[in-house]
Design a protein around this motif. Structure first.
Motif, PDB file in Angstrom:
ATOM      1  N   ASP A 121      46.193 109.225 -85.051  1.00  0.00           N
ATOM      2  CA  ASP A 121      47.540 109.674 -84.684  1.00  0.00           C
ATOM      3  C   ASP A 121      47.877 109.103 -83.305  1.00  0.00           C
ATOM      4  OD1 ASP A 121      49.927 110.935 -84.329  1.00  0.00           O
ATOM      5  OD2 ASP A 121      49.174 112.970 -84.676  1.00  0.00           O
ATOM      6  N   PHE A 122      48.180 107.808 -83.267  1.00  0.00           N
ATOM      7  CA  PHE A 122      48.315 107.099 -82.007  1.00  0.00           C
ATOM      8  C   PHE A 122      49.555 107.511 -81.224  1.00  0.00           C
ATOM      9  CE2 PHE A 122      46.099 104.239 -85.019  1.00  0.00           C
ATOM     10  CZ  PHE A 122      44.867 104.186 -84.370  1.00  0.00           C
ATOM     11  N   ASP A 123      50.659 107.741 -81.920  1.00  0.00           N
ATOM     12  CA  ASP A 123      51.880 108.134 -81.216  1.00  0.00           C
ATOM     13  C   ASP A 123      51.688 109.474 -80.520  1.00  0.00           C
ATOM     14  OD1 ASP A 123      53.170 105.854 -81.979  1.00  0.00           O
ATOM     15  OD2 ASP A 123      54.200 106.764 -83.697  1.00  0.00           O
ATOM     16  N   ARG A 124      51.048 110.421 -81.205  1.00  0.00           N
ATOM     17  CA  ARG A 124      50.817 111.726 -80.585  1.00  0.00           C
ATOM     18  C   ARG A 124      49.835 111.617 -79.415  1.00  0.00           C
ATOM     19  NH1 ARG A 124      52.727 115.930 -78.396  1.00  0.00           N
ATOM     20  NH2 ARG A 124      51.388 117.803 -78.469  1.00  0.00           N
ATOM     21  N   ALA A 125      48.831 110.752 -79.567  1.00  0.00           N
ATOM     22  CA  ALA A 125      47.891 110.529 -78.461  1.00  0.00           C
ATOM     23  C   ALA A 125      48.630 110.001 -77.240  1.00  0.00           C
ATOM     24  CB  ALA A 125      46.794 109.558 -78.882  1.00  0.00           C
ATOM     25  N   ALA A 183      34.849 118.094 -83.145  1.00  0.00           N
ATOM     26  CA  ALA A 183      35.308 119.390 -82.656  1.00  0.00           C
ATOM     27  C   ALA A 183      35.247 119.495 -81.138  1.00  0.00           C
ATOM     28  CB  ALA A 183      34.470 120.510 -83.279  1.00  0.00           C
ATOM     29  N   ARG A 184      34.399 118.652 -80.487  1.00  0.00           N
ATOM     30  CA  ARG A 184      34.256 118.719 -79.038  1.00  0.00           C
ATOM     31  C   ARG A 184      35.258 117.838 -78.295  1.00  0.00           C
ATOM     32  NH1 ARG A 184      29.536 120.155 -76.473  1.00  0.00           N
ATOM     33  NH2 ARG A 184      30.862 119.869 -74.621  1.00  0.00           N
ATOM     34  N   LEU A 185      36.001 117.008 -79.021  1.00  0.00           N
ATOM     35  CA  LEU A 185      36.855 116.034 -78.351  1.00  0.00           C
ATOM     36  C   LEU A 185      38.138 116.674 -77.836  1.00  0.00           C
ATOM     37  CD1 LEU A 185      36.528 112.947 -80.724  1.00  0.00           C
ATOM     38  CD2 LEU A 185      35.138 113.551 -78.726  1.00  0.00           C
ATOM     39  N   PRO A 186      38.561 116.384 -76.594  1.00  0.00           N
ATOM     40  CA  PRO A 186      39.867 116.833 -76.111  1.00  0.00           C
ATOM     41  C   PRO A 186      40.977 116.259 -76.988  1.00  0.00           C
ATOM     42  CG  PRO A 186      38.509 116.011 -74.314  1.00  0.00           C
ATOM     43  CD  PRO A 186      37.814 115.626 -75.570  1.00  0.00           C
ATOM     44  N   GLU A 187      42.121 116.920 -77.024  1.00  0.00           N
ATOM     45  CA  GLU A 187      43.150 116.566 -77.996  1.00  0.00           C
ATOM     46  C   GLU A 187      43.630 115.119 -77.905  1.00  0.00           C
ATOM     47  OE1 GLU A 187      47.277 118.286 -79.984  1.00  0.00           O
ATOM     48  OE2 GLU A 187      46.561 119.110 -78.073  1.00  0.00           O
ATOM     49  N   PRO A 188      43.882 114.553 -76.698  1.00  0.00           N
ATOM     50  CA  PRO A 188      44.337 113.147 -76.699  1.00  0.00           C
ATOM     51  C   PRO A 188      43.334 112.214 -77.363  1.00  0.00           C
ATOM     52  CG  PRO A 188      44.657 114.144 -74.536  1.00  0.00           C
ATOM     53  CD  PRO A 188      43.831 115.103 -75.330  1.00  0.00           C
ATOM     54  N   HIS A 189      42.040 112.434 -77.097  1.00  0.00           N
ATOM     55  CA  HIS A 189      41.009 111.598 -77.713  1.00  0.00           C
ATOM     56  C   HIS A 189      40.892 111.895 -79.213  1.00  0.00           C
ATOM     57  CE1 HIS A 189      39.592 109.985 -73.896  1.00  0.00           C
ATOM     58  NE2 HIS A 189      39.516 111.204 -73.401  1.00  0.00           N
ATOM     59  N   ALA A 190      40.954 113.183 -79.568  1.00  0.00           N
ATOM     60  CA  ALA A 190      40.833 113.559 -80.978  1.00  0.00           C
ATOM     61  C   ALA A 190      41.964 112.952 -81.796  1.00  0.00           C
ATOM     62  CB  ALA A 190      40.832 115.079 -81.112  1.00  0.00           C
ATOM     63  N   ARG A 191      43.184 112.960 -81.253  1.00  0.00           N
ATOM     64  CA  ARG A 191      44.325 112.373 -81.969  1.00  0.00           C
ATOM     65  C   ARG A 191      44.127 110.872 -82.185  1.00  0.00           C
ATOM     66  NH1 ARG A 191      48.268 115.741 -84.363  1.00  0.00           N
ATOM     67  NH2 ARG A 191      48.447 117.633 -83.091  1.00  0.00           N
ATOM     68  N   LEU A 192      43.633 110.194 -81.149  1.00  0.00           N
ATOM     69  CA  LEU A 192      43.439 108.758 -81.287  1.00  0.00           C
ATOM     70  C   LEU A 192      42.344 108.460 -82.312  1.00  0.00           C
ATOM     71  CD1 LEU A 192      43.647 106.088 -78.575  1.00  0.00           C
ATOM     72  CD2 LEU A 192      41.660 106.062 -80.077  1.00  0.00           C
ATOM     73  N   VAL A 193      41.246 109.220 -82.248  1.00  0.00           N
ATOM     74  CA  VAL A 193      40.144 109.010 -83.192  1.00  0.00           C
ATOM     75  C   VAL A 193      40.606 109.238 -84.627  1.00  0.00           C
ATOM     76  CG1 VAL A 193      37.918 109.957 -83.953  1.00  0.00           C
ATOM     77  CG2 VAL A 193      38.317 109.481 -81.531  1.00  0.00           C
TER      78      VAL A 193
END
Length: 868
Positions: A721-725, A708-718
């Motif tokens: 969702d690599f394309d969105r990241a 929940a604390r991760l910024p969206e680019p990092h959260a997407r990768l984790v």
């Protein structure tokens, strides 16, 4: 003597004067070697220009120059409010504003000349930056002369002139050496062989003049010519000349007369050409003359002459503490040094001439054994503060520790507690975290029993800052409340600014909104005119926005903050901002520029804390390119971060080194770094947690930060969702991170696109790793990529700077270079300034000759100016 081969320079200066007269103010940098004729050029221009008010000042060639010496000379000529303010001890901000107001006033345009900027004190360099950024809106012309051979050795001068390179009002004029033909004309009636005069002088106008005036006998050198003329003086006239040489470039006639100098001696010196008469002053025709004469004065006699001048100035009622301190020090007069040097140091500090302040305080403290403990303690405290401003950290540490010992002896709790706080701040900059924290806690302990005092408010605010950076949020919040209450009770707006600034650190660590707090801290500091708090607010705004991926906003605050720090003499925070600027450039994929900025910071004598970001950024550039050794920089950053004990810096530096290990094909070493960086990651802000989480995924480790604390680019990768990241990283302008996300996808389209991007930005190591993975997957038709350049550059230029150098050398304008390389005009100006600095020349007209001399234009792979 005739003024030859200066028509083009005079024509350019006259044109700039007309532009200024029409409402487009100009600042003109006039460069040339010592003795090239820069002053003679200005004298001719002054004769040529009609209907202008001319005011000039010269920077001292003294060991410790007088702070704002040229401004005080200019004020003498302009008079009015400016002269009155100079006389009543007004602060430099008021003096700068009054001069700008005078230059902006309607009526007769003003030409201001500041000569010999290479000898400028720190505040005069700040004045030049201040006027250079604002003069375009006036009808005035600012002319600045300097020796271009000083650029390579004078860091402060180079930075000051580099800061003006992008200003629209800035122009350059170079005063070159005279040709053989011009020397022949000047030597025609001297009876000397023109070719010999040219050989000895090298076309230097000053040396030519000295040789031609050598009475028909050609000496072995121009120095010998000066000394030969001096040798023909009477003993009494020579004694006066020695006195003037010790005094400086010029001296008041009344002061000389008060020392018993006769009119016949002065007439002899003027008639012989040794001195030039100007109203009620006498001066050497050139600083070179003065230095040659001074070099012949024995040390014991020089000390006696300083003593004579000191006594004469005091008898005449002189109050220039800097001048009095200089002569007292030169005379070795202990009592006079102790009387005048501390006052000169305080005045220099108030004017923002921090380097000069340090020199005056050091002069006084050479006699510290003769001082009362309280007086010595005060001087050591002041020296520590001034040394910290200019990043002389060993001196700041030594002086701070001695101040602490003396305040303990004096038993003055408020000053003792304040000395502890100041020394804690020094330890913090030196990355000595435990010692810094121990001193900060002790300072609060010493001061708490003394009731509500400004010192206690400052101690609470400082300890809150340390707690916040260690992620100790509750303790920091409690201290901030106590500091804020005292700031309100005692009306301490500077502390209120610090409280708001640290509250922003607490907010971003918690994941709360922090931007309004930092804006509030900046507004308070700007309204108050508090330089340190303003600089800190700009630095934290730039750092936070950079850390949070908001690069465009970060760049805007960098521009504002760097300009403020340059003009205000805030060297420490200026270097801090430049380190952050390197990180911004790294994130934006502008690696050539990032590496250049990093090397400037690392060569500047910065504190370990200020070096840290630059070391990280340079290490990452080298690791990503695979064309250098990143480990010394990354290891230094890790060592410094570990010594602070700060979780945010430990996480940041370990992530950087893990990336380098991974790119080098050593995932086990990368895992070890990430394991250390993740230990207290919950005490850091979201974006550092995101970096740790991303590398844990990439290395196959368990993700420890809360999703929940991760910024969206990092959260997407984790979440996979690599394309969105990658899209999100593209939106933030971070090309390398976007390519990494595509690589992480493991899909053939993702790998091919990642490889294309890595090749495009020169990420050789990442591209190599991508190709290996593609081969393991059995993919075919893998692009080979571009071959790395084998070209070396003795000037230390980046690839882009070499391209710009070649185009400048071919005569291309900035506009043409911008169009050819498809980069902005402002970026071209930045590269041109860097090229000039690295070649050690003062004008683009000298680039071709210097580049050819070094063989840089013969190297393969240079750009074709015609675009073929």
């Amino acid at each position: 003597m005739l003024l030859l081969e200066r028509d083009s320079a005079l024509e350019a200066l006259t044109q700039y004067a007309e532009q200024a007269r029409a409402g487009e103010g100009r600042v003109v940098l006039i460069s040339g070697e010592a003795g090239a004729g820069k002053s003679a050029l200005l004298e001719q221009l002054q004769r040529d220009l009609a209907d202008v008010r001319w005011a000039g000042g010269t920077c001292d060639g003294l060991i410790t120059p007088r702070p704002l010496g040229p401004l005080f000379e200019i004020a003498e000529e302009l008079g009015g409010d400016l002269l009155e303010a100079c006389g009543n001890g007004s602060g430099r901000d008021e003096l700068f504003s009054l001069l700008l107001r005078r230059l902006s006033a309607p009526g007769t345009p003003v030409v201001v000349a500041i000569e010999d900027l290479h000898w400028a004190d720190e505040s005069t360099l700040d004045l030049v930056r201040f006027l250079g950024r604002r003069i375009r809106m006036t009808r005035s012309l600012l002319l600045i002369t300097f020796r271009d051979d000083a650029l390579g050795s004078d860091e402060a001068l180079r930075i000051a002139l580099g800061g003006l390179a992008g200003e629209r009002a800035m122009r350059r004029v170079t005063v070159p050496a005279l040709s053989e033909g011009a020397v022949a004309i000047l030597a025609a009636d001297s009876g000397l062989a023109a070719e010999e005069v040219y050989r000895l002088s090298g076309g230097n106008a000053f040396f030519v003049q000295e040789l031609v005036q050598s009475a028909g006998e050609l000496p072995a050198s121009a120095r010998a010519a000066v000394l030969a003329r001096v040798a023909r003086l009477s003993d009494s006239a020579r004694a006066v000349l020695d006195l003037v040489a010790v005094a400086g470039l010029r001296i008041d006639v009344e002061l000389l007369e008060s020392l018993g100098t006769t009119t016949s001696d002065l007439d002899e010196l003027v008639a012989a050409g040794a001195l030039v008469s100007e109203a009620r002053t006498l001066r050497f025709r050139h600083e070179i003359n003065r230095r040659i004469v001074l070099s012949e004065v024995p040390e014991y006699r020089e000390a006696a002459l300083h003593a004579q001048l000191l006594a004469a100035i005091l008898r005449s009622g002189g109050t220039d503490e800097a001048l009095l301190a200089t002569h007292a020090d030169g005379a070795g007069d202990r009592d006079a040094v102790l009387l005048h040097a501390p006052a000169a140091g305080r005045r220099a500090a108030g004017l923002g001439a921090h380097r000069e302040a340090v020199e005056h305080f050091e002069a006084a403290l050479r006699f510290a054994g003769d001082l009362a403990p309280r007086t010595a303690a005060d001087l050591y405290s002041r020296l520590a503060i001034e040394a910290s401003v200019i990043e002389r950290w060993q001196l700041a540490l030594d002086a701070g520790q001695r101040a602490l010992e003396l305040w303990t002896e004096v038993a003055d709790p408020p000053r003792l507690g304040d000395a502890m706080r100041a020394l804690s701040a020094t330890m913090w900059r030196l990355c000595r975290g435990p010692e810094s924290m121990e001193l900060a806690i002790a300072a609060v302990g010493v001061l708490r029993d003394g009731g509500a005092t400004p010192e206690l408010a400052g101690a609470y605010a400082h300890l809150a800052q340390l707690r916040s950076h260690h992620g100790e949020i509750e303790a920091a919040s409690s201290l901030l409340r106590q500091a804020g209450d005292l700031a309100d009770e005692l009306d301490l707006p500077d502390v209120r600014s610090d409280v708001a600034n640290t509250a922003a650190v607490v907010a971003w660590t918690r994941g709360d909104e922090w931007m309004p707090l930092l804006r509030h801290a900046l507004d308070i500091a700007l309204d108050l005119g508090a330089r340190e708090q303003t600089a800190r607010a700009y630095a934290n705004l730039c750092t936070a926005l950079s850390d949070f991926g908001r690069h465009a906003e970060a760049e805007s605050y960098y521009v504002l903050g760097a300009a403020f720090c340059d003009e205000a003499g805030m060297v420490r925070f200026g270097i801090n901002l430049r380190s952050t600027w390197a990180e911004i450039l790294l994130g934006l994929g502008r690696w050539d520029e990032a590496a250049d900025v990093c090397r400037q910071v690392l060569a500047s004598g910065a504190s370990p804390l200020n070096r840290l970001s630059a070391a990280i950024a340079l290490g990452r550039v080298l690791a990503r390119r695979g064309d250098g050794d990143p480990w010394p920089y990354l290891d230094e950053a890790v060592t410094s971060a570990d010594a602070t004990g700060r979780p945010d810096l430990i996480g940041l530096t370990r992530s950087a080194r893990a990336e380098a290990h991974w790119l080098a094909g050593d995932p086990d070493a990368a895992l070890q770094d990430i394991a250390v960086g993740s230990v207290q990651v919950d005490r850091t802000h979201d974006w550092i947690q995101g970096q740790i989480a991303t590398w844990q995924v990439r290395l196959g480790a368990v993700v420890t930060p809360a999703p929940a604390r991760l910024p969206e680019p990092h959260a997407r990768l984790v979440s996979g969702d690599f394309d969105r990241a990658a899209q999100l990283w593209d939106g933030l302008g971070s090309p390398f991170d976007a390519a990494l996300a595509l690589l992480d996808s493991g899909s053939e389209p993702g790998l091919r696109e990642a490889l294309r991007r890595f090749d495009a930005i020169g990420a050789v190591a990442a591209a190599r790793l991508t190709r290996r993975q593609m081969r393991r997957l059995g993919l075919r038709a893998i692009p080979a990529g571009a071959q790395p350049s084998t070209r070396s550059d003795a000037a230390g230029m980046t690839r882009r700077e070499r391209e710009v150098m070649t185009l400048v050398a071919s005569g291309q304008s900035n506009a043409a270079i911008s169009a050819h390389l498809v980069i902005s005009p402002r970026t071209v100006e930045h590269h041109v300034a860097a090229v000039l600095a690295k070649l050690g020349v003062g004008s683009r007209t000298l680039v071709a000759a210097e580049a050819r001399r070094r063989g840089l234009l013969d190297a393969p792979g240079r750009p074709d100016p015609a675009g073929n």
